[in-house]
Design a protein around this motif. Structure first.
Motif, PDB file in Angstrom:
ATOM      1  N   MET A 119       0.778  -1.105   0.078  1.00 29.29           N
ATOM      2  CA  MET A 119       0.264  -0.069   0.195  1.00 29.29           C
ATOM      3  C   MET A 119       0.787   0.747   0.188  1.00 29.29           C
ATOM      4  SD  MET A 119      -3.318  -0.485   2.667  1.00 29.29           S
ATOM      5  CE  MET A 119      -2.421  -0.647   3.509  1.00 29.29           C
ATOM      6  N   LYS A 120       0.562   2.422  -0.598  1.00 28.24           N
ATOM      7  CA  LYS A 120       1.098   3.753  -0.770  1.00 28.24           C
ATOM      8  C   LYS A 120       0.158   4.688   0.156  1.00 28.24           C
ATOM      9  CE  LYS A 120       3.822   4.236  -5.034  1.00 28.24           C
ATOM     10  NZ  LYS A 120       4.734   4.192  -4.161  1.00 28.24           N
ATOM     11  N   LEU A 121       1.089   5.583   0.596  1.00 28.12           N
ATOM     12  CA  LEU A 121       0.024   6.925   1.116  1.00 28.12           C
ATOM     13  C   LEU A 121       0.538   8.356   0.322  1.00 28.12           C
ATOM     14  CD1 LEU A 121      -1.271   7.510   3.416  1.00 28.12           C
ATOM     15  CD2 LEU A 121      -0.079   7.762   4.809  1.00 28.12           C
ATOM     16  N   LEU A 122      -0.537   8.710   0.130  1.00 26.87           N
ATOM     17  CA  LEU A 122      -0.280   9.477  -1.495  1.00 26.87           C
ATOM     18  C   LEU A 122      -0.892  10.993  -0.431  1.00 26.87           C
ATOM     19  CD1 LEU A 122      -1.631   8.433  -4.241  1.00 26.87           C
ATOM     20  CD2 LEU A 122       1.131   8.512  -3.758  1.00 26.87           C
ATOM     21  N   LEU A 123      -0.091  11.901  -0.782  1.00 23.48           N
ATOM     22  CA  LEU A 123      -0.528  13.820   0.293  1.00 23.48           C
ATOM     23  C   LEU A 123      -0.948  14.137  -0.788  1.00 23.48           C
ATOM     24  CD1 LEU A 123      -0.932  15.252   2.251  1.00 23.48           C
ATOM     25  CD2 LEU A 123       1.362  15.456   2.282  1.00 23.48           C
ATOM     26  N   ASP A 124      -1.619  14.743  -0.733  1.00 18.57           N
ATOM     27  CA  ASP A 124      -2.447  15.918  -2.260  1.00 18.57           C
ATOM     28  C   ASP A 124      -1.812  17.226  -1.486  1.00 18.57           C
ATOM     29  OD1 ASP A 124      -3.385  17.804  -3.670  1.00 18.57           O
ATOM     30  OD2 ASP A 124      -5.746  16.695  -4.102  1.00 18.57           O
TER      31      ASP A 124
ATOM     32  N   ASP B 107       2.183  -1.509   9.875  1.00 18.64           N
ATOM     33  CA  ASP B 107       1.351  -0.210   9.771  1.00 18.64           C
ATOM     34  C   ASP B 107       0.284   0.168   9.090  1.00 18.64           C
ATOM     35  OD1 ASP B 107       3.276   0.942  11.240  1.00 18.64           O
ATOM     36  OD2 ASP B 107       5.368   2.010   9.973  1.00 18.64           O
ATOM     37  N   GLU B 108      -0.844  -0.985   8.008  1.00 14.34           N
ATOM     38  CA  GLU B 108      -1.668  -0.537   7.315  1.00 14.34           C
ATOM     39  C   GLU B 108      -2.902  -0.028   8.802  1.00 14.34           C
ATOM     40  OE1 GLU B 108      -0.516  -3.677   7.834  1.00 14.34           O
ATOM     41  OE2 GLU B 108       0.598  -3.515   5.912  1.00 14.34           O
ATOM     42  N   GLU B 109      -3.187   0.028   9.665  1.00 14.06           N
ATOM     43  CA  GLU B 109      -3.634   0.700  10.508  1.00 14.06           C
ATOM     44  C   GLU B 109      -4.020   2.057  10.734  1.00 14.06           C
ATOM     45  OE1 GLU B 109      -5.607  -1.564  14.488  1.00 14.06           O
ATOM     46  OE2 GLU B 109      -4.744  -2.930  12.887  1.00 14.06           O
ATOM     47  N   ALA B 110      -2.509   1.905  10.878  1.00 15.80           N
ATOM     48  CA  ALA B 110      -2.513   3.700  11.337  1.00 15.80           C
ATOM     49  C   ALA B 110      -2.571   4.993  10.142  1.00 15.80           C
ATOM     50  CB  ALA B 110      -0.806   3.281  11.258  1.00 15.80           C
ATOM     51  N   ALA B 111      -1.903   3.904   8.746  1.00 15.43           N
ATOM     52  CA  ALA B 111      -2.589   4.565   8.040  1.00 15.43           C
ATOM     53  C   ALA B 111      -3.589   5.422   7.182  1.00 15.43           C
ATOM     54  CB  ALA B 111      -1.729   3.855   6.761  1.00 15.43           C
ATOM     55  N   VAL B 112      -4.639   3.765   7.324  1.00 19.38           N
ATOM     56  CA  VAL B 112      -5.711   3.983   7.579  1.00 19.38           C
ATOM     57  C   VAL B 112      -6.723   5.445   8.626  1.00 19.38           C
ATOM     58  CG1 VAL B 112      -8.695   2.463   7.711  1.00 19.38           C
ATOM     59  CG2 VAL B 112      -6.163   1.167   6.589  1.00 19.38           C
ATOM     60  N   ALA B 113      -6.145   4.876   9.359  1.00 22.02           N
ATOM     61  CA  ALA B 113      -6.350   5.546  10.592  1.00 22.02           C
ATOM     62  C   ALA B 113      -6.451   7.309   9.854  1.00 22.02           C
ATOM     63  CB  ALA B 113      -5.889   5.266  11.892  1.00 22.02           C
ATOM     64  N   ALA B 114      -4.788   7.730  10.079  1.00 27.70           N
ATOM     65  CA  ALA B 114      -4.173   8.899   9.145  1.00 27.70           C
ATOM     66  C   ALA B 114      -5.521   9.689   7.826  1.00 27.70           C
ATOM     67  CB  ALA B 114      -2.968   8.816   8.417  1.00 27.70           C
ATOM     68  N   VAL B 115      -5.513   8.572   7.464  1.00 18.44           N
ATOM     69  CA  VAL B 115      -6.551   8.925   6.465  1.00 18.44           C
ATOM     70  C   VAL B 115      -7.936   9.441   6.806  1.00 18.44           C
ATOM     71  CG1 VAL B 115      -8.316   8.385   3.959  1.00 18.44           C
ATOM     72  CG2 VAL B 115      -5.576   7.802   4.445  1.00 18.44           C
TER      73      VAL B 115
ATOM     74  N   CYS C 272      -7.643  12.701   8.900  1.00 14.33           N
ATOM     75  CA  CYS C 272      -7.830  14.081   7.259  1.00 14.33           C
ATOM     76  C   CYS C 272      -8.619  14.979   7.481  1.00 14.33           C
ATOM     77  CB  CYS C 272      -7.013  13.979   6.611  1.00 14.33           C
ATOM     78  SG  CYS C 272      -6.893  16.208   5.382  1.00 14.33           S
ATOM     79  N   PRO C 273      -9.166  15.629   8.207  1.00 13.29           N
ATOM     80  CA  PRO C 273     -10.389  16.892   7.801  1.00 13.29           C
ATOM     81  C   PRO C 273     -10.633  17.127   6.126  1.00 13.29           C
ATOM     82  CG  PRO C 273      -9.611  18.846   8.992  1.00 13.29           C
ATOM     83  CD  PRO C 273      -8.598  17.032   8.846  1.00 13.29           C
ATOM     84  N   ASN C 274      -9.343  17.186   5.580  1.00 11.22           N
ATOM     85  CA  ASN C 274      -9.759  18.015   4.377  1.00 11.22           C
ATOM     86  C   ASN C 274      -9.263  16.745   2.834  1.00 11.22           C
ATOM     87  OD1 ASN C 274     -10.397  20.725   2.721  1.00 11.22           O
ATOM     88  ND2 ASN C 274      -7.850  21.081   3.052  1.00 11.22           N
ATOM     89  N   SER C 275      -9.659  15.854   3.469  1.00  7.14           N
ATOM     90  CA  SER C 275      -9.270  14.189   2.851  1.00  7.14           C
ATOM     91  C   SER C 275      -7.844  14.931   1.753  1.00  7.14           C
ATOM     92  CB  SER C 275     -10.398  14.912   1.625  1.00  7.14           C
ATOM     93  OG  SER C 275     -12.267  14.382   2.121  1.00  7.14           O
ATOM     94  N   ALA C 276      -6.780  15.175   2.594  1.00  2.74           N
ATOM     95  CA  ALA C 276      -6.162  15.622   1.655  1.00  2.74           C
ATOM     96  C   ALA C 276      -4.818  13.951   1.396  1.00  2.74           C
ATOM     97  CB  ALA C 276      -4.726  16.492   2.702  1.00  2.74           C
ATOM     98  N   LEU C 277      -5.076  13.105   2.519  1.00  2.78           N
ATOM     99  CA  LEU C 277      -4.429  11.902   2.027  1.00  2.78           C
ATOM    100  C   LEU C 277      -4.977  11.098   1.640  1.00  2.78           C
ATOM    101  CD1 LEU C 277      -3.595  11.731   6.248  1.00  2.78           C
ATOM    102  CD2 LEU C 277      -1.444  11.961   4.249  1.00  2.78           C
ATOM    103  N   ARG C 278      -3.976   9.750   0.897  1.00  2.00           N
ATOM    104  CA  ARG C 278      -4.959   9.103  -0.197  1.00  2.00           C
ATOM    105  C   ARG C 278      -4.340   7.383   0.278  1.00  2.00           C
ATOM    106  NH1 ARG C 278      -4.905   8.747  -6.105  1.00  2.00           N
ATOM    107  NH2 ARG C 278      -3.568  11.051  -5.701  1.00  2.00           N
ATOM    108  N   LEU C 279      -5.005   6.017   0.572  1.00  2.00           N
ATOM    109  CA  LEU C 279      -3.759   4.714   0.018  1.00  2.00           C
ATOM    110  C   LEU C 279      -4.459   4.258  -1.437  1.00  2.00           C
ATOM    111  CD1 LEU C 279      -4.559   3.344   4.032  1.00  2.00           C
ATOM    112  CD2 LEU C 279      -2.389   3.635   2.287  1.00  2.00           C
ATOM    113  N   VAL C 280      -3.310   3.713  -1.847  1.00  2.00           N
ATOM    114  CA  VAL C 280      -3.702   3.298  -3.219  1.00  2.00           C
ATOM    115  C   VAL C 280      -2.929   2.208  -2.961  1.00  2.00           C
ATOM    116  CG1 VAL C 280      -4.166   5.404  -4.645  1.00  2.00           C
ATOM    117  CG2 VAL C 280      -1.900   4.627  -4.358  1.00  2.00           C
ATOM    118  N   LYS C 281      -3.586   0.792  -3.327  1.00  2.00           N
ATOM    119  CA  LYS C 281      -3.345  -0.351  -4.016  1.00  2.00           C
ATOM    120  C   LYS C 281      -0.900  -0.505  -4.399  1.00  2.00           C
ATOM    121  CE  LYS C 281      -5.604  -3.252  -1.373  1.00  2.00           C
ATOM    122  NZ  LYS C 281      -6.917  -1.832  -1.394  1.00  2.00           N
TER     123      LYS C 281
END
Ligand code: SF4
Ligand code: SF4
Lengths: 63, 468
Positions: free
Chosen positions: A1-6, A43-51, A54-63
């Motif tokens: 999984m990749k964590l992406l920030l806009d 760390d997948e759970e932490a990543a999901v929690a971070a996404v 974010c109140p502004n939907s700036a974070l995304r997880l992609v496969k």
């Protein structure tokens, strides 16, 4: 999984960092800075929690 | 002197015009002190082989005007372009694509990405592709794209229809901001309509308007501002279709590689570069658009526009950072410049006069970038503002060690964090100043530097080059 920030959406609320300090730093202005691109195993759970945090939907997880 | 010059070996076809029959090359380079110790083209050997021989009948020494693909009325002469093999049919698009791959043509917008890889990605993505000729050059020191659109619109449109054929696109678009370029392209399209149909989309002239996601957004009716990636335009671009956003020089080279298959490698290994430098005291500007073989040493290019004594060079427009001692031996080559910590970018080079100050140039460049930030990404607004502010403090003699420590840290931490490359450019300016000119930075502490003082409110106007 990749964590992406806009970066165009990140407002520097800093809420994403608390559930995932191992994945995200906050810079001196409060904007999120990803520590890793690929989410390390375990760390997948932490990543999901971070996404979700974010109140502004700036974070995304992609496969 | 502001001019247009070709430094291609005798007989080689370039984008500035067809070769002059029997013409040699401009006699502009002085001596062999620009020979590289290793690698790159050996100037001495090139001279021995007859390179840079005087051009008989050339007016101004050292300036070879393009041999007029331009019709007396203004635009490019269609009849002549057709007679030279322009718009030739392309029965097997895959063959041209293979030729482009074999020749190693790289994109000329700035990133230097392999053209064939991009073409194939667009071709293979699901959906009917769109092809875009990107003529919006945001780098203030670059003129090549506007020059090409104004003077060789058919060459660019030919490249665009070839790209459409190779990708299977059903629609094309020319994206630009320059009024003269728009006029020339519309006239060319009226003379010879394109297949597939081509729209002309006008945008505003900003640093980021030519970034590929900004191009897509503007063509779709939005503002010319970058978006987060992925998706990249090759996956989802104009109207959601896979989209090729290709620089106009890249397309012009594609057209030439189709018309002159025998010179495909040479065409791919040639660059249009815009040369400029610190203005002389008289205010005279020495700038030139030059076509040169890859690997040419930067010293040769500096000599061409009278900046052979330059102390430093700003590479890639504002994108490739400042370079000091040893810059003369750098070759015009994407990989070699990257290995040296720089970037060729769009091929714009700005030389700094020995009496100019690299701190002043860095400050002005960063101030220009901060002013041009599209203000979408918080980190870019804060980051470019902080970089420009700290460089201003250095220029005013007010910086202490903390200031330079912060500059160093930002130059390492900020790259890659904005949605586009503007923030990276500003960070690289600061980082390269500290790397190559740390002594000059130190020397500014507590003093007043005259060139810095003179340009304190410049905001980067000095980097703007008029289109020849
Ligand atoms: S919570 Fe969202 S907006 Fe706030 S810092 Fe994190 S990513 Fe940025
Ligand atoms: S990095 Fe800067 S210029 Fe680029 S999109 Fe973000 S705010 Fe705009």
């Amino acid at each position: 999984m990749k964590l992406l920030l806009d970066s165009t959406r990140c407002q520097g609320y800093g809420l994403c960092q608390e559930p995932a300090p191992e994945l995200i730093d906050l810079d001196e202005w409060g904007y999120a800075q990803l520590r890793v691109g690929d989410v390390p195993p375990g760390d997948e759970e932490a990543a999901v929690a971070a996404v979700a945090a974010c109140p502004n939907s700036a974070l995304r997880l992609v496969k | 002197m502001t001019g247009v010059l070709s430094l291609l070996p005798d007989g080689r076809h370039g984008l500035l015009g067809a070769p002059l029959p029997g013409a040699g090359l401009p006699g502009v380079v002085e001596s062999s002190d620009s020979v590289a110790p290793s690698g790159g083209e050996d100037l001495a050997r090139y001279l021995a082989e007859g390179g840079y021989a005087p051009l008989p009948g050339a007016g101004q020494p050292g300036v070879r005007a393009p041999s007029d693909p331009v019709a007396p009325s203004g635009g490019e002469d269609l009849a002549r372009y057709l007679a030279e093999g322009g718009y030739a049919p392309l029965p097997v698009p895959g063959l041209l694509l293979d030729r482009i791959a074999a020749a190693g043509l790289r994109g000329r917008g700035g990133a230097g990405f392999p053209a064939a890889v991009k073409l194939r990605a667009v071709r293979d993505a699901p959906g009917r592709p769109v092809v875009v000729a990107n003529g919006e050059e945001g780098e203030p020191g670059s003129v090549k794209d506007r020059w090409l659109l104004r003077h060789r619109p058919h060459l660019v449109l030919d490249g665009l229809r070839l790209a459409a054929a190779m990708t299977g696109a059903g629609r094309g678009c020319v994206y630009l901001s320059d009024a003269g370029a728009e006029q020339a392209v519309r006239r060319a399209l009226a003379e010879r309509p394109c297949d597939p149909p081509v729209d002309v989309v006008r945008t505003e002239h900003t640093y980021v308007a030519g970034e590929e996601t900004a191009v897509v957004r503007r063509i779709d009716g939005g503002p010319a501002l970058p978006t987060a990636k992925p998706p990249r335009p090759f996956e989802s671009g104009v109207g959601g279709a896979p989209t090729l956003v290709a620089n106009v020089e890249t397309l012009a080279r594609v057209a030439l590689m189709h018309a002159r298959p025998e010179s495909a490698d040479a065409v791919a290994g040639t660059h249009l570069v815009t040369l400029s430098g610190t203005r002389s005291r008289t205010g005279a500007d020495a700038a030139a658009l030059v076509e040169v073989p890859a690997g040419t040493h930067l010293k040769v290019l500096a000599d061409l526009c009278g900046h052979g004594r330059a102390e430093a060079v700003l590479l890639g427009g504002l994108f490739g950072g400042l370079h000091g001692a040893g810059w003369t031996d750098l070759p015009l080559d994407h990989d070699r410049l990257r290995a040296a910590g720089g970037a060729l970018g769009c091929g714009a080079l700005h030389f700094l006069h020995p009496e100019d100050c690299p701190v002043a140039a860095a400050h002005e460049a960063a101030a220009h970038l901060a002013a041009q930030s599209a203000r979408q990404c918080g980190v870019c607004v804060s980051g470019t503002g902080a970089l420009a502010g700290a460089l201003a403090a250095v220029a005013r003699g007010e910086a202490d060690h903390d200031t330079t420590d912060r500059l160093r840290r930002w130059s390492e931490q900020l790259p890659g964090r904005g949605a586009c490359g503007l923030l990276d450019a500003a960070a690289r300016i600061a980082g390269s100043l500290l790397t190559h000119f740390s002594d000059r930075v130190d020397a500014h502490r507590g003093t007043v530097c005259p060139p810095c003082w003179a340009t304190s409110n410049g905001e980067g106007h000095r980097f703007t080059v008029p289109v020849p």
